[in-house]
Write a protein that holds these residues in place. Structure first.
Motif, PDB file in Angstrom:
ATOM      1  N   HIS A  30       0.676   5.174  -0.398  1.00  0.00           N
ATOM      2  CA  HIS A  30      -0.123   6.385  -0.571  1.00  0.00           C
ATOM      3  C   HIS A  30       0.710   7.661  -0.615  1.00  0.00           C
ATOM      4  O   HIS A  30       1.758   7.756   0.029  1.00  0.00           O
ATOM      5  CB  HIS A  30      -1.132   6.514   0.572  1.00  0.00           C
ATOM      6  CG  HIS A  30      -2.137   5.401   0.610  1.00  0.00           C
ATOM      7  ND1 HIS A  30      -2.890   5.029  -0.479  1.00  0.00           N
ATOM      8  CD2 HIS A  30      -2.518   4.571   1.628  1.00  0.00           C
ATOM      9  CE1 HIS A  30      -3.683   4.025  -0.132  1.00  0.00           C
ATOM     10  NE2 HIS A  30      -3.473   3.722   1.130  1.00  0.00           N
ATOM     11  N   HIS A  66      -1.732   6.455   6.667  1.00  0.00           N
ATOM     12  CA  HIS A  66      -0.988   5.189   6.737  1.00  0.00           C
ATOM     13  C   HIS A  66      -0.221   4.952   5.442  1.00  0.00           C
ATOM     14  O   HIS A  66      -0.603   5.441   4.381  1.00  0.00           O
ATOM     15  CB  HIS A  66      -1.948   4.016   7.005  1.00  0.00           C
ATOM     16  CG  HIS A  66      -2.895   3.751   5.866  1.00  0.00           C
ATOM     17  ND1 HIS A  66      -4.030   4.495   5.659  1.00  0.00           N
ATOM     18  CD2 HIS A  66      -2.853   2.847   4.865  1.00  0.00           C
ATOM     19  CE1 HIS A  66      -4.658   4.055   4.585  1.00  0.00           C
ATOM     20  NE2 HIS A  66      -3.965   3.065   4.069  1.00  0.00           N
ATOM     21  N   ASP A  73       0.893  -1.150   0.000  1.00  0.00           N
ATOM     22  CA  ASP A  73       0.000   0.000   0.000  1.00  0.00           C
ATOM     23  C   ASP A  73       0.943   1.215   0.000  1.00  0.00           C
ATOM     24  O   ASP A  73       1.885   1.275   0.799  1.00  0.00           O
ATOM     25  CB  ASP A  73      -0.836  -0.060   1.288  1.00  0.00           C
ATOM     26  CG  ASP A  73      -2.216   0.535   1.145  1.00  0.00           C
ATOM     27  OD1 ASP A  73      -2.823   0.423   0.060  1.00  0.00           O
ATOM     28  OD2 ASP A  73      -2.711   1.115   2.146  1.00  0.00           O
ATOM     29  N   ASP A  96      -8.313   5.375  -4.169  1.00  0.00           N
ATOM     30  CA  ASP A  96      -7.745   4.327  -3.333  1.00  0.00           C
ATOM     31  C   ASP A  96      -7.590   3.061  -4.171  1.00  0.00           C
ATOM     32  O   ASP A  96      -8.139   2.952  -5.278  1.00  0.00           O
ATOM     33  CB  ASP A  96      -8.646   4.076  -2.110  1.00  0.00           C
ATOM     34  CG  ASP A  96      -7.868   3.463  -0.949  1.00  0.00           C
ATOM     35  OD1 ASP A  96      -6.634   3.275  -1.081  1.00  0.00           O
ATOM     36  OD2 ASP A  96      -8.488   3.173   0.093  1.00  0.00           O
TER      37      ASP A  96
END
Ligand code: VGL
Ligand code: ZN
Length: 240
Positions: free
Chosen positions: A83, A116, A81, A148
């Motif tokens: 971001h 996060h 992940d 996302d």
């Protein structure tokens, strides 16, 4: 006519014999991942384990399980992940929103998370005990500031592909085994999108841990079952 009837009776006889096999005898048969199988290790990052910014309860327990079953796979893909700061999935990007509330984005309802897995931070690094030296690809996702991506295949807008499906198909992969964090978000979306892309898919339950937000864990297993995702345990995989 007579021969046909005999064939039918033989077939029924075989079915009867199979039906008579005790369930434990079936479970004794392990799956042996072949050259056309891949292990996908989803988001086993500092952010999702104890001490991270979006910790999944008992998240680090998946690490030894994944390390062990990885020995059974010729092909391994790891996801992260990844971001941007101020990402649209962060509650902090909106005035008056708290983590775990939702908002509407252009593509639908978005759960809002604590900040996060920001690109380049320690929090976004893979767990230090994950030992997958033979992994061939690390695929990062969730890097578009306004979109996302729980799934390793398709971003949350439902139309921006990550490229993973093409990569796996060009490498002759037919069967996908999904592990990691979190069962009810990135694991489930990855598994269901893998099915949608035409792969045979199994989720290794004890190699995953869930967030379970308002019943999301049960709901995810139900949706996965409806889409033909198999639910297996690490013990079902033959290692070596
Ligand atoms: C995830 C929530 C937000 C996951 C990622 O890896 O399951 N969950 N971002
Ligand atoms: Zn995320």
């Amino acid at each position: 006519m007579k021969a046909d009837r005999r064939k039918l009776l033989t077939a029924l006889g075989t079915m009867g014999a199979l039906g008579a096999v005790a369930p434990w005898a079936w479970s004794a048969t392990k799956v042996k991942p072949g050259e056309d199988s891949v292990l996908i290790v989803v988001d086993v990052q500092n952010c999702f384990v104890e001490g991270g910014t979006l910790p999944v309860a008992k998240g680090s327990e998946v690490v030894p399980v994944i390390n062990r079953i990885s020995k059974a796979f010729d092909n391994i893909v790891v996801t992260q992940d990844w971001h941007t700061q101020g990402h649209a999935s962060f509650a902090s990007a909106y005035g008056g929103k708290k983590p775990f509330e939702t908002t509407k984005l252009s593509y639908g309802t978005q759960v809002l998370w604590p900040d996060h897995c920001v690109q380049g931070t320690k929090d976004a690094e893979l767990h230090k005990d994950l030992a997958l030296p033979s992994a061939q690809l690390i695929i990062r996702k969730g890097y578009h500031p306004k979109v996302d991506s729980y799934s390793a295949f398709m971003e949350a807008d439902g139309k921006t592909a990550t490229g993973l499906s093409g990569y796996l198909k060009q490498r002759g992969i037919k069967s996908v085994f999904v592990t990691g964090l979190a069962t009810d978000f990135c694991v489930a979306w990855t598994a269901m999108d893998a099915r949608a892309a035409g792969f045979e898919v199994s989720v290794v339950e004890d190699a995953c841990r869930g967030i379970d937000l308002n019943g999301s864990l049960d709901a995810a297993w139900k949706s996965m079952a409806e889409k033909g995702v198999k639910r297996i345990q690490s013990g079902d995989i033959q290692i070596g």
